[in-house]
Design a protein around this motif. Structure first.
Motif, PDB file in Angstrom:
ATOM      1  N   ASN A  15     -41.189 -26.137  24.035  1.00 36.20           N
ATOM      2  CA  ASN A  15     -41.144 -26.747  22.709  1.00 36.20           C
ATOM      3  C   ASN A  15     -39.907 -26.262  21.950  1.00 36.20           C
ATOM      4  O   ASN A  15     -39.297 -25.249  22.315  1.00 36.20           O
ATOM      5  N   PRO A  16     -39.530 -27.000  20.873  1.00 40.77           N
ATOM      6  CA  PRO A  16     -38.400 -26.560  20.047  1.00 40.77           C
ATOM      7  C   PRO A  16     -38.697 -25.223  19.386  1.00 40.77           C
ATOM      8  O   PRO A  16     -39.854 -24.888  19.132  1.00 40.77           O
ATOM      9  N   VAL A  17     -37.640 -24.463  19.091  1.00 35.71           N
ATOM     10  CA  VAL A  17     -37.792 -23.135  18.500  1.00 35.71           C
ATOM     11  C   VAL A  17     -37.032 -23.093  17.176  1.00 35.71           C
ATOM     12  O   VAL A  17     -35.800 -23.044  17.154  1.00 35.71           O
ATOM     13  N   GLY A  18     -37.776 -23.137  16.080  1.00 36.42           N
ATOM     14  CA  GLY A  18     -37.163 -23.054  14.759  1.00 36.42           C
ATOM     15  C   GLY A  18     -36.716 -21.637  14.440  1.00 36.42           C
ATOM     16  O   GLY A  18     -37.069 -20.682  15.147  1.00 36.42           O
ATOM     17  N   ASP A  19     -35.945 -21.499  13.362  1.00 35.03           N
ATOM     18  CA  ASP A  19     -35.404 -20.191  12.976  1.00 35.03           C
ATOM     19  C   ASP A  19     -36.470 -19.103  12.924  1.00 35.03           C
ATOM     20  O   ASP A  19     -36.260 -17.981  13.381  1.00 35.03           O
ATOM     21  N   HIS A  20     -37.625 -19.434  12.346  1.00 36.42           N
ATOM     22  CA  HIS A  20     -38.635 -18.388  12.115  1.00 36.42           C
ATOM     23  C   HIS A  20     -39.541 -18.160  13.326  1.00 36.42           C
ATOM     24  O   HIS A  20     -40.476 -17.376  13.248  1.00 36.42           O
ATOM     25  N   ALA A  21     -39.255 -18.869  14.423  1.00 34.12           N
ATOM     26  CA  ALA A  21     -40.013 -18.643  15.658  1.00 34.12           C
ATOM     27  C   ALA A  21     -39.147 -17.896  16.674  1.00 34.12           C
ATOM     28  O   ALA A  21     -39.421 -17.916  17.860  1.00 34.12           O
ATOM     29  N   ARG A  22     -38.093 -17.243  16.171  1.00 34.51           N
ATOM     30  CA  ARG A  22     -37.139 -16.579  17.065  1.00 34.51           C
ATOM     31  C   ARG A  22     -37.203 -15.062  16.936  1.00 34.51           C
ATOM     32  O   ARG A  22     -37.250 -14.516  15.825  1.00 34.51           O
ATOM     33  N   GLN A  23     -37.175 -14.421  18.077  1.00 35.58           N
ATOM     34  CA  GLN A  23     -37.041 -12.967  18.118  1.00 35.58           C
ATOM     35  C   GLN A  23     -35.613 -12.565  17.769  1.00 35.58           C
ATOM     36  O   GLN A  23     -35.366 -11.534  17.166  1.00 35.58           O
ATOM     37  N   GLU A  24     -34.656 -13.467  18.154  1.00 35.50           N
ATOM     38  CA  GLU A  24     -33.231 -13.197  17.945  1.00 35.50           C
ATOM     39  C   GLU A  24     -32.500 -14.527  17.811  1.00 35.50           C
ATOM     40  O   GLU A  24     -32.870 -15.512  18.436  1.00 35.50           O
ATOM     41  N   GLY A  25     -31.482 -14.566  16.961  1.00 31.87           N
ATOM     42  CA  GLY A  25     -30.633 -15.752  16.891  1.00 31.87           C
ATOM     43  C   GLY A  25     -30.914 -16.681  15.728  1.00 31.87           C
ATOM     44  O   GLY A  25     -30.620 -17.880  15.809  1.00 31.87           O
TER      45      GLY A  25
END
Length: 309
Positions: A29-39
């Motif tokens: 699935n897509p990964v939004g800013d707040h679903a990221r461990q890094e980046g």
């Protein structure tokens, strides 16, 4: 959340579209800013792959770039002499790309079929015909190329100080030329082609920016990257395409880039790919990729009436 999105749909502020997104291949699935461990903040970046047709062959070497305007100054292709390359079938064409980027083609463009591996030795010294110019250019090895990045192959325009100093190293090293079996006369003839006017700078942009940063060797990688970044900023802000750039003559560099992206793709001389602007890791700790998603709803952030509201 359902209520909110139904309201947005009623107001025609969401629509289905086809867009490059940051994607987790594990969670699918897509990964939004707040679903990221890094980046956080990293996004897909345009990275057009241009087609270079090999002489007396049906093979097409794919070379990626963010600078299609520099194609007017192309002198050669760079290839990783120790890299892993494959021949793949994509849309009825036979492409040569780095073996690690095959999945990228599947995710972003079309279904891909791997035909077989091909050694860099089978490509080095060969000649290819690139877009926008009338003459063939040679394939030459370079230490700074990584077969796993972009398409795995890069075209050289010698206004780039990294390219220029790598070529100088090869031209001054007869043993290297002999080792790779490249025609010495072909290599020695390569020189920068002046295609962009930058106020305050001369005709050989790579040489001039190299002098500004006191660069004397291709081994000074940190200084070369800084010089390249500075030159790209000047070219993008102030550069104007010269008369030898045909249809793009007189355009600013941003105008030429936009024009050429459309032209190259329409004429089937290139395809659009995307690279992440920086590393992204999902919260499940999986490194993310770019995927073209077509069956998904998107918020119409570009809608002018919505912005007024």
């Amino acid at each position: 959340i359902r209520w909110q999105f139904n309201k947005l749909k009623e107001k025609d502020l969401v629509k289905k579209g086809k867009h490059p997104v940051v994607w987790c291949p594990k969670e699918n699935n897509p990964v939004g800013d707040h679903a990221r461990q890094e980046g956080e903040g990293e996004t897909p970046q345009d990275f057009i792959w241009n087609k270079f047709k090999m002489r007396d062959s049906d093979l097409i070497l794919m070379a990626g770039t963010t600078r299609p305007d520099a194609l007017y100054g192309q002198t050669n292709l760079w290839i990783d002499p120790s890299g892993d390359y494959v021949i793949v079938e994509v849309g009825g064409e036979k492409w040569v790309v780095g073996s690690k980027v095959v999945e990228k083609i599947n995710n972003q463009y079309k279904e891909v079929k791997v035909i077989k591996k091909i050694s860099p030795k089978e490509l080095i010294g060969k000649f290819v015909q690139g877009p926008l110019i009338d003459h063939e250019i040679p394939v030459i090895p370079a230490g700074f190329i990584d077969a796993g990045i972009g398409s795995g192959i890069v075209y050289s325009a010698l206004e780039d100080p990294v390219d220029l100093f790598e070529l100088k190293k090869i031209q001054s090293n007869p043993n290297m030329i002999k080792k790779f079996g490249i025609d010495r006369e072909t290599v020695m003839k390569l020189h920068p082609i002046d295609i962009i006017n930058v106020p305050g700078m001369g005709e050989n942009l790579g040489e001039e920016i190299g002098k500004e940063f006191n660069i004397t060797s291709s081994e000074e990688t940190s200084k070369l990257e800084k010089a390249k970044g500075e030159l790209n900023r000047r070219v993008f802000r102030k550069g104007v395409m010269k008369k030898n750039c045909r249809e793009c003559a007189g355009m600013t560099v941003p105008e030429a880039q936009a024009f050429l992206k459309k032209k190259l793709i329409e004429e089937n001389n290139a395809v659009m790919f995307y690279e992440l602007s920086g590393p992204v890791v999902c919260r499940c700790l999986t490194p993310c990729i770019v995927k073209i998603v077509s069956d998904q709803w998107f918020l119409k952030y570009g809608d002018k009436e919505w912005k007024k509201l």
